[in-house]
Design a protein around this motif. Sequence first.
Motif, PDB file in Angstrom:
ATOM      1  N   ARG A 115       0.824  -1.207   0.000  1.00  0.00           N
ATOM      2  CA  ARG A 115       0.000   0.000   0.000  1.00  0.00           C
ATOM      3  C   ARG A 115       0.863   1.265   0.000  1.00  0.00           C
ATOM      4  O   ARG A 115       0.542   2.226  -0.715  1.00  0.00           O
ATOM      5  N   LEU A 116       1.943   1.259   0.755  1.00  0.00           N
ATOM      6  CA  LEU A 116       2.752   2.463   0.903  1.00  0.00           C
ATOM      7  C   LEU A 116       3.860   2.587  -0.135  1.00  0.00           C
ATOM      8  O   LEU A 116       4.264   3.700  -0.480  1.00  0.00           O
ATOM      9  N   ASN A 117       4.379   1.450  -0.609  1.00  0.00           N
ATOM     10  CA  ASN A 117       5.552   1.474  -1.489  1.00  0.00           C
ATOM     11  C   ASN A 117       5.263   0.863  -2.850  1.00  0.00           C
ATOM     12  O   ASN A 117       6.127   0.244  -3.464  1.00  0.00           O
ATOM     13  N   ASN A 118       4.043   1.055  -3.333  1.00  0.00           N
ATOM     14  CA  ASN A 118       3.659   0.476  -4.621  1.00  0.00           C
ATOM     15  C   ASN A 118       4.480   1.068  -5.763  1.00  0.00           C
ATOM     16  O   ASN A 118       4.766   0.384  -6.753  1.00  0.00           O
ATOM     17  N   ILE A 119       4.876   2.345  -5.592  1.00  0.00           N
ATOM     18  CA  ILE A 119       5.670   3.006  -6.640  1.00  0.00           C
ATOM     19  C   ILE A 119       7.143   3.033  -6.254  1.00  0.00           C
ATOM     20  O   ILE A 119       8.011   2.730  -7.072  1.00  0.00           O
ATOM     21  N   ASN A 120       7.410   3.381  -4.974  1.00  0.00           N
ATOM     22  CA  ASN A 120       8.791   3.487  -4.519  1.00  0.00           C
ATOM     23  C   ASN A 120       9.258   2.128  -3.988  1.00  0.00           C
ATOM     24  O   ASN A 120       9.097   1.813  -2.814  1.00  0.00           O
ATOM     25  N   HIS A 121       9.864   1.334  -4.850  1.00  0.00           N
ATOM     26  CA  HIS A 121      10.310  -0.010  -4.463  1.00  0.00           C
ATOM     27  C   HIS A 121      11.629   0.009  -3.696  1.00  0.00           C
ATOM     28  O   HIS A 121      12.131  -1.053  -3.321  1.00  0.00           O
ATOM     29  N   ALA A 122      12.168   1.203  -3.463  1.00  0.00           N
ATOM     30  CA  ALA A 122      13.419   1.308  -2.700  1.00  0.00           C
ATOM     31  C   ALA A 122      13.158   1.341  -1.197  1.00  0.00           C
ATOM     32  O   ALA A 122      14.097   1.453  -0.408  1.00  0.00           O
ATOM     33  N   ARG A 123      11.898   1.265  -0.785  1.00  0.00           N
ATOM     34  CA  ARG A 123      11.543   1.322   0.627  1.00  0.00           C
ATOM     35  C   ARG A 123      10.882   0.011   1.063  1.00  0.00           C
ATOM     36  O   ARG A 123      10.225  -0.671   0.268  1.00  0.00           O
ATOM     37  N   PHE A 124      11.057  -0.322   2.330  1.00  0.00           N
ATOM     38  CA  PHE A 124      10.466  -1.542   2.908  1.00  0.00           C
ATOM     39  C   PHE A 124       9.747  -1.159   4.204  1.00  0.00           C
ATOM     40  O   PHE A 124      10.367  -0.567   5.113  1.00  0.00           O
ATOM     41  N   TYR A 125       8.469  -1.474   4.272  1.00  0.00           N
ATOM     42  CA  TYR A 125       7.721  -1.198   5.507  1.00  0.00           C
ATOM     43  C   TYR A 125       7.869  -2.409   6.428  1.00  0.00           C
ATOM     44  O   TYR A 125       7.324  -3.483   6.165  1.00  0.00           O
ATOM     45  N   CYS A 126       8.640  -2.221   7.501  1.00  0.00           N
ATOM     46  CA  CYS A 126       9.052  -3.341   8.347  1.00  0.00           C
ATOM     47  C   CYS A 126       8.564  -3.165   9.782  1.00  0.00           C
ATOM     48  O   CYS A 126       8.263  -2.049  10.243  1.00  0.00           O
ATOM     49  N   GLU A 127       8.557  -4.269  10.497  1.00  0.00           N
ATOM     50  CA  GLU A 127       8.313  -4.271  11.939  1.00  0.00           C
ATOM     51  C   GLU A 127       9.503  -4.946  12.602  1.00  0.00           C
ATOM     52  O   GLU A 127       9.899  -6.050  12.228  1.00  0.00           O
ATOM     53  N   TYR A 128      10.074  -4.268  13.616  1.00  0.00           N
ATOM     54  CA  TYR A 128      11.260  -4.812  14.268  1.00  0.00           C
ATOM     55  C   TYR A 128      11.347  -4.261  15.691  1.00  0.00           C
ATOM     56  O   TYR A 128      10.631  -3.317  16.063  1.00  0.00           O
ATOM     57  N   ASP A 129      12.214  -4.848  16.485  1.00  0.00           N
ATOM     58  CA  ASP A 129      12.413  -4.432  17.878  1.00  0.00           C
ATOM     59  C   ASP A 129      13.677  -3.595  17.996  1.00  0.00           C
ATOM     60  O   ASP A 129      14.688  -3.890  17.364  1.00  0.00           O
ATOM     61  N   ILE A 130      13.597  -2.547  18.842  1.00  0.00           N
ATOM     62  CA  ILE A 130      14.777  -1.746  19.145  1.00  0.00           C
ATOM     63  C   ILE A 130      14.945  -1.696  20.666  1.00  0.00           C
ATOM     64  O   ILE A 130      13.967  -1.772  21.413  1.00  0.00           O
ATOM     65  N   PHE A 131      16.186  -1.605  21.092  1.00  0.00           N
ATOM     66  CA  PHE A 131      16.486  -1.487  22.512  1.00  0.00           C
ATOM     67  C   PHE A 131      16.598  -0.003  22.820  1.00  0.00           C
ATOM     68  O   PHE A 131      17.572   0.654  22.457  1.00  0.00           O
ATOM     69  N   SER A 132      15.580   0.542  23.483  1.00  0.00           N
ATOM     70  CA  SER A 132      15.456   1.990  23.621  1.00  0.00           C
ATOM     71  C   SER A 132      15.258   2.392  25.080  1.00  0.00           C
ATOM     72  O   SER A 132      14.685   1.646  25.881  1.00  0.00           O
ATOM     73  N   GLN A 133      15.712   3.604  25.403  1.00  0.00           N
ATOM     74  CA  GLN A 133      15.484   4.187  26.731  1.00  0.00           C
ATOM     75  C   GLN A 133      14.204   5.021  26.774  1.00  0.00           C
ATOM     76  O   GLN A 133      13.948   5.722  27.750  1.00  0.00           O
ATOM     77  N   ASN A 134      13.399   4.883  25.738  1.00  0.00           N
ATOM     78  CA  ASN A 134      12.109   5.586  25.683  1.00  0.00           C
ATOM     79  C   ASN A 134      11.097   4.843  26.558  1.00  0.00           C
ATOM     80  O   ASN A 134      10.258   4.082  26.078  1.00  0.00           O
ATOM     81  N   ARG A 135      11.188   5.063  27.856  1.00  0.00           N
ATOM     82  CA  ARG A 135      10.302   4.456  28.842  1.00  0.00           C
ATOM     83  C   ARG A 135       9.509   5.563  29.557  1.00  0.00           C
ATOM     84  O   ARG A 135       9.925   6.719  29.575  1.00  0.00           O
ATOM     85  N   PRO A 136       8.352   5.218  30.172  1.00  0.00           N
ATOM     86  CA  PRO A 136       7.567   6.243  30.876  1.00  0.00           C
ATOM     87  C   PRO A 136       8.383   6.995  31.918  1.00  0.00           C
ATOM     88  O   PRO A 136       8.272   8.224  32.039  1.00  0.00           O
ATOM     89  N   GLU A 137       9.230   6.279  32.670  1.00  0.00           N
ATOM     90  CA  GLU A 137      10.012   6.925  33.718  1.00  0.00           C
ATOM     91  C   GLU A 137      10.969   7.971  33.135  1.00  0.00           C
ATOM     92  O   GLU A 137      11.076   9.089  33.661  1.00  0.00           O
ATOM     93  N   ASN A 138      11.652   7.597  32.041  1.00  0.00           N
ATOM     94  CA  ASN A 138      12.617   8.520  31.441  1.00  0.00           C
ATOM     95  C   ASN A 138      11.927   9.704  30.766  1.00  0.00           C
ATOM     96  O   ASN A 138      12.440  10.831  30.785  1.00  0.00           O
ATOM     97  N   ARG A 139      10.768   9.455  30.175  1.00  0.00           N
ATOM     98  CA  ARG A 139      10.019  10.556  29.562  1.00  0.00           C
ATOM     99  C   ARG A 139       9.581  11.568  30.629  1.00  0.00           C
ATOM    100  O   ARG A 139       9.647  12.779  30.426  1.00  0.00           O
ATOM    101  N   LEU A 140       9.130  11.067  31.773  1.00  0.00           N
ATOM    102  CA  LEU A 140       8.705  11.951  32.855  1.00  0.00           C
ATOM    103  C   LEU A 140       9.876  12.757  33.418  1.00  0.00           C
ATOM    104  O   LEU A 140       9.738  13.945  33.718  1.00  0.00           O
TER     105      LEU A 140
END
Length: 448
Positions: free
Chosen positions: A170-195
Amino acid sequence: MPMQIKIIREYEHLHEAEFETPGDDELYSSCFKRLRDLTTDHEVISKAFTAGKVKGRGFSIRATSYVGIVQVSESTQIEILPKLDLGENDDNARDILLKMLAAVYQLQLDPLALPAVLEHEKVTLLECLVSPFLTEVEKLLRIGLRAQYLRVQENEPFLRGKLLIADNMRLNNINHARFYCEYDIFSQNRPENRLLHSTLEMLHRYCRLASNKQRCYRLLQEFAHIPRSQDARTDLDAWDNSHDNRHYKTLFGWCHMLLGLNPSLKTGKTLHFSLLFPMEKLFECYVTHILQKKLAGNKQHWQLYDQDKHRFGKWLANDTSTEKDDAFALIPDMLIKTQAQTQLLLDAKWKKVQTSQSGYNISQADLYQMFTYVHYFQPQSRLAFLIYPKTGNFKAAIGLELTNKRHDTYTVYAVPFDTQQDEFCGLEQIETTPEYKPLLDCISGANS
């Protein structure tokens, strides 16, 4: 322009300045008008201040029983301190307020151990709170910010993780140089750190002491890669208080107090700051905290039950139209119980007892309330305490007898609580049966 700090006590008045230099109880005309507008337009400020006329002084704004800080302009801040019987010493009143806040919000805060720079400069209550909070954040950074795995979905220039085929088509029907992916990242974006990021940014904006401002700026660099909290209450609810997150434990109370209570004040294009606490609730929670400490580890298994953590299963009336029985629940501030039997009933009131007046300035509503409580809960000791702050002429318990239609007699005592020494005064004068004498000794600290 240097910050103008107006220090007042509960129930004191502020007036509009008639001359170029305002007096101790006066505000510049622009600040006075802005505060007057806030008393009608803002939910929190309308509870902390009331506007009206004073004979001989014209229009004035009077503080209520809220304490804390209100910044009404870039250069004017109002600090409201408790109206204690401590003379005119603002430092004593501020130290007691800081002590109460530390106990209620479980803060690592000792008013006597504040940095020396705060003692040599005229600082506000806010500066006294900022410094120890920054110290706790610095301790956390030495240990390290906690991170977690987050699942994200992004349109990447390379294949990463799982390709979401339907979304990619749906998103990359024309632009085949892009890949819509789902993956995990190890991030410090937690509620405690945001607060923590949001709290640091807010304090950096509003604190005035140079040393605090520099520390805020330096710490903000450590949180630059973490987004700010968009919903403080939701993130506070999501705060992880488990053992694995124990290094953040002391910071929860700070964020709850500084972010979770009072929204900023916006008047036109100007954004100001408020941090206000209802003194009645603060005093009640503080007395509960002191009682819990005094009863901790007692051999008679006395347990303190407070209204924030327990429902007592008593109702004054049932709503017959909705068949709900929780609309008129009887919820005293505190009960001391053993084996499900009520031994002593307690209620805290932030009011001034006048021993020279008839009725001691104790309101009829308070006595009606206690009469209802003792009728339904029937404490075994036949005692109930109305706890008031100690004053110069209120240093001993005052007994008031209540009798119901069955000729059951209960004694309600107005008990002074010393906010400086954290002691209940005059309990040794209360007459009771020998089996309840140890309970009173435990509360008064005679056995500690």
